[in-house]
Design a protein around this motif. Structure first.
Motif, PDB file in Angstrom:
ATOM      1  N   GLU A  81     -57.296  11.961  12.325  1.00  0.00           N
ATOM      2  CA  GLU A  81     -58.552  11.199  12.282  1.00  0.00           C
ATOM      3  C   GLU A  81     -58.248   9.866  11.607  1.00  0.00           C
ATOM      4  O   GLU A  81     -57.147   9.680  11.062  1.00  0.00           O
ATOM      5  N   THR A  83     -60.234   8.006   9.196  1.00  0.00           N
ATOM      6  CA  THR A  83     -60.791   7.597   7.908  1.00  0.00           C
ATOM      7  C   THR A  83     -59.763   7.591   6.771  1.00  0.00           C
ATOM      8  O   THR A  83     -59.672   6.610   6.017  1.00  0.00           O
ATOM      9  N   ARG A 112     -54.708  16.255  17.310  1.00  0.00           N
ATOM     10  CA  ARG A 112     -55.112  17.539  16.726  1.00  0.00           C
ATOM     11  C   ARG A 112     -54.607  18.658  17.631  1.00  0.00           C
ATOM     12  O   ARG A 112     -54.825  18.591  18.852  1.00  0.00           O
ATOM     13  N   GLU A 114     -55.495  21.409  19.066  1.00  0.00           N
ATOM     14  CA  GLU A 114     -56.657  22.237  19.389  1.00  0.00           C
ATOM     15  C   GLU A 114     -56.425  22.846  20.759  1.00  0.00           C
ATOM     16  O   GLU A 114     -55.545  22.399  21.515  1.00  0.00           O
ATOM     17  N   GLU A 130     -65.519   1.866   9.457  1.00  0.00           N
ATOM     18  CA  GLU A 130     -65.598   2.301   8.056  1.00  0.00           C
ATOM     19  C   GLU A 130     -66.106   1.100   7.253  1.00  0.00           C
ATOM     20  O   GLU A 130     -65.631  -0.026   7.448  1.00  0.00           O
ATOM     21  N   TYR A 260     -67.493  14.303   3.056  1.00  0.00           N
ATOM     22  CA  TYR A 260     -68.832  13.733   3.184  1.00  0.00           C
ATOM     23  C   TYR A 260     -69.743  13.932   1.969  1.00  0.00           C
ATOM     24  O   TYR A 260     -69.704  14.962   1.301  1.00  0.00           O
TER      25      TYR A 260
HETATM   26  P1  HAM Z   1     -64.800  14.014  13.819  1.00  0.00           P
HETATM   27  O1  HAM Z   1     -66.173  14.561  13.992  1.00  0.00           O
HETATM   28  O2  HAM Z   1     -63.731  14.969  13.464  1.00  0.00           O
HETATM   29  O3  HAM Z   1     -64.914  12.866  12.739  1.00  0.00           O
HETATM   30  O4  HAM Z   1     -64.392  13.264  15.130  1.00  0.00           O
HETATM   31  C1  HAM Z   1     -65.176  12.216  15.647  1.00  0.00           C
HETATM   32  C2  HAM Z   1     -65.244  12.298  17.169  1.00  0.00           C
HETATM   33  O5  HAM Z   1     -63.923  12.324  17.717  1.00  0.00           O
HETATM   34  C3  HAM Z   1     -65.877  13.561  17.699  1.00  0.00           C
HETATM   35  O6  HAM Z   1     -67.282  13.463  17.693  1.00  0.00           O
HETATM   36  C4  HAM Z   1     -65.347  13.590  19.105  1.00  0.00           C
HETATM   37  O7  HAM Z   1     -66.087  12.718  19.922  1.00  0.00           O
HETATM   38  C5  HAM Z   1     -63.943  13.048  18.940  1.00  0.00           C
HETATM   39  N1  HAM Z   1     -62.966  14.142  18.896  1.00  0.00           N
HETATM   40  C6  HAM Z   1     -62.627  14.917  17.835  1.00  0.00           C
HETATM   41  N2  HAM Z   1     -61.679  15.805  18.189  1.00  0.00           N
HETATM   42  C7  HAM Z   1     -61.410  15.595  19.493  1.00  0.00           C
HETATM   43  C8  HAM Z   1     -60.498  16.181  20.441  1.00  0.00           C
HETATM   44  N3  HAM Z   1     -59.652  17.149  20.106  1.00  0.00           N
HETATM   45  N4  HAM Z   1     -60.502  15.713  21.703  1.00  0.00           N
HETATM   46  C9  HAM Z   1     -61.340  14.707  22.072  1.00  0.00           C
HETATM   47  N5  HAM Z   1     -62.196  14.101  21.222  1.00  0.00           N
HETATM   48  C10 HAM Z   1     -62.231  14.539  19.956  1.00  0.00           C
HETATM   49  C11 HAM Z   1     -63.870  12.104  12.314  1.00  0.00           C
HETATM   50  O8  HAM Z   1     -62.796  12.084  12.856  1.00  0.00           O
HETATM   51  C12 HAM Z   1     -64.213  11.211  11.158  1.00  0.00           C
HETATM   52  N6  HAM Z   1     -63.004  10.460  10.764  1.00  0.00           N
HETATM   53  C13 HAM Z   1     -65.348  10.278  11.515  1.00  0.00           C
HETATM   54  C14 HAM Z   1     -65.729   9.410  10.362  1.00  0.00           C
HETATM   55  C15 HAM Z   1     -65.370   8.131  10.173  1.00  0.00           C
HETATM   56  N7  HAM Z   1     -66.446   9.777   9.327  1.00  0.00           N
HETATM   57  C16 HAM Z   1     -66.546   8.768   8.496  1.00  0.00           C
HETATM   58  N8  HAM Z   1     -65.877   7.764   8.986  1.00  0.00           N
END
Ligand code: HAM
Length: 421
Positions: A81, A83, A112, A114, A130, A260
């Motif tokens: 991710e 952040t 990831r 997954e 951010e 969070y």
């Molecule tokens: P997250 O909810 O883990 O948040 O991921 C954000 C978005 O990334 C998800 O809503 C989804 O659209 C996309 N996503 C996550 N995993 C996958 C995957 N395996 N394949 C496709 N799309 C995916 C974060 O990552 C935090 N860093 C968000 C954040 C920024 N919070 C604060 N600042």
């Protein structure tokens, strides 16, 4: 043995890449409008950054990271991710020393491990923002609005904004005891993941897909918020209401990452099978200090690019090619052919996107290529034209054609393409 791409990854081929470029340009334009600046951080970071930043009990860190030892025997991880890396960079580069709030955005790959399915990949891409240095509820509302207007600018219909407040550590501690008291009697019936989560991070239990139906009457975290947290949340909701951004409060919204505090939110939209979360984010007021920086609040979101593109496809939203070919040059005969390198060079030097056939094909096949490229004009040069110092320009959409002097053709094309001389 034929080589194949790793499971859960995608090749973005010409044709699709242009859609990505257009999409990214929309994100950049929007960020400029909101005065967010781009930041680019490494794709791999020390494993410890994610363990400390994202949290060891999260699925992302405990199950899904691509971690490897580098040749210096350091443990490195492909960023799952955005952040944590941005916070590290904010601290390392002392951006907190700047007088204004830091408003940053990024676009790039995340990794990831997954189980792949439609909308879930092992290498995926996020557009994220951010913001550091402000606790103002107006910034929470701005960040939520930025994400919402991004979907709007793409023409996506039916995006739902869900918000919640996960409070400060004290409110969460109070909620933890209330929630545990509620969960304890049903512990034996819960799945093994939930049982482990109850010990480590009970709030994450509410996020369980399997046991979700059991938690209909779970206590709400909003009842455990102290006055300051409640006021902050009320002000965020008020600001969203004044902006006419439709949202629903979901007290069971617990995000999958540990950092969070206060506002947490998700953008949801139907159209990708069982997955409906197309973006998510929230406040993380303790993260900067946790990663060695001063007490500085932060908030942001991550939007999954693949998921958004899938929703757009589902809704039949056409993505324009941001750089369509403008001129396809067609030469007939040896003498005309010899002129083509110079003519193409002239076109391209004048800023016109141009190409030609390089396989020595006949006129008809060249015209077909011109149509396939969807060029705006075919420029046809035969020996007669050459002798007269002319070239024929055919508007491929409208079918009209006209001979123009080779001394004037670039100006003429520019006028036609840009509507100005
Ligand atoms: P997250 O909810 O883990 O948040 O991921 C954000 C978005 O990334 C998800 O809503 C989804 O659209 C996309 N996503 C996550 N995993 C996958 C995957 N395996 N394949 C496709 N799309 C995916 C974060 O990552 C935090 N860093 C968000 C954040 C920024 N919070 C604060 N600042």
């Amino acid at each position: 043995m034929s080589m194949q791409k790793p499971n859960g990854t995608q090749d973005l081929l010409p044709g699709t890449v242009e859609q990505w470029q257009w999409f990214e340009q929309q994100a950049r334009d929007l960020c400029a409008r909101y005065h967010y600046k781009e930041i680019r951080t490494p794709i791999f970071e020390s494993t410890e950054l994610f363990q400390r930043g994202v949290g060891e009990t999260t699925d992302v860190v405990s199950k899904e990271m691509y971690t490897f030892q580098d040749k210096g025997n350091r443990s490195m991880t492909l960023r799952p991710e955005g952040t944590a890396g941005v916070v590290r960079s904010y601290v390392e580069n002392k951006l907190y020393g700047e007088p204004d709030v830091s408003k940053l955005y990024y676009i790039g790959p995340m990794f990831r491990y997954e189980r792949p399915q439609a909308g879930r990949y092992r290498q995926f891409h996020q557009f994220g923002v951010e913001v550091f240095g402000s606790e103002a509820p107006a910034i929470d509302a701005e960040v939520i609005a930025l994400g919402y207007s991004f979907y709007q600018s793409l023409g996506i219909q039916g995006v739902q904004v869900e918000i919640n407040s996960v409070g400060n550590p004290a409110s969460r501690e109070a909620y933890r005891s209330t929630l545990l008291a509620y969960l304890e009697p049903m512990k034996e019936e819960l799945c093994s993941d939930c049982q482990t989560r109850m010990d480590k991070n009970p709030m994450r239990v509410l996020d369980c897909k399997k046991d979700q139906h059991r938690f209909a009457d779970a206590p709400s975290i909003l009842d455990s918020l102290d006055e300051a947290c409640t006021t902050h949340f009320e002000q965020v909701k008020h600001a969203l209401t004044t902006m006419d951004i439709p949202f629903t409060v979901n007290p069971k919204l617990v995000r999958g990452l540990d950092y969070y505090t206060h506002t947490a939110f998700e953008y949801k939209c139907a159209g990708i099978g069982s997955i409906d979360t197309i973006g998510g984010g929230g406040r993380y007021n303790g993260l900067v200090s946790q990663l060695g920086g001063p007490e500085q609040p932060g908030i942001g979101f991550g939007i999954g690019i693949e998921r958004v593109l899938l929703v757009m496809k589902d809704q039949g939203i056409e993505i324009p090619n941001p750089n369509p070919l403008e001129v396809y040059l067609i030469a007939l005969g040896e003498k005309a052919e010899q002129e083509t390198p110079r003519l193409l060079y002239q076109l391209r030097s004048a800023g016109i996107r141009a190409d030609k056939d390089y396989q020595g094909r006949k006129m008809k096949a060249q015209m077909k290529s011109a149509d396939r490229t969807k060029a705006r004009f075919a420029a046809i040069l035969g020996e007669d034209e050459l002798n007269r110092g002319e070239i024929v320009l055919k508007d491929l959409a409208q079918g009209e054609q006209q001979a123009v002097l080779l001394t004037e053709w670039i100006e003429h094309l520019k006028y036609k393409l840009e509507g100005s001389l």
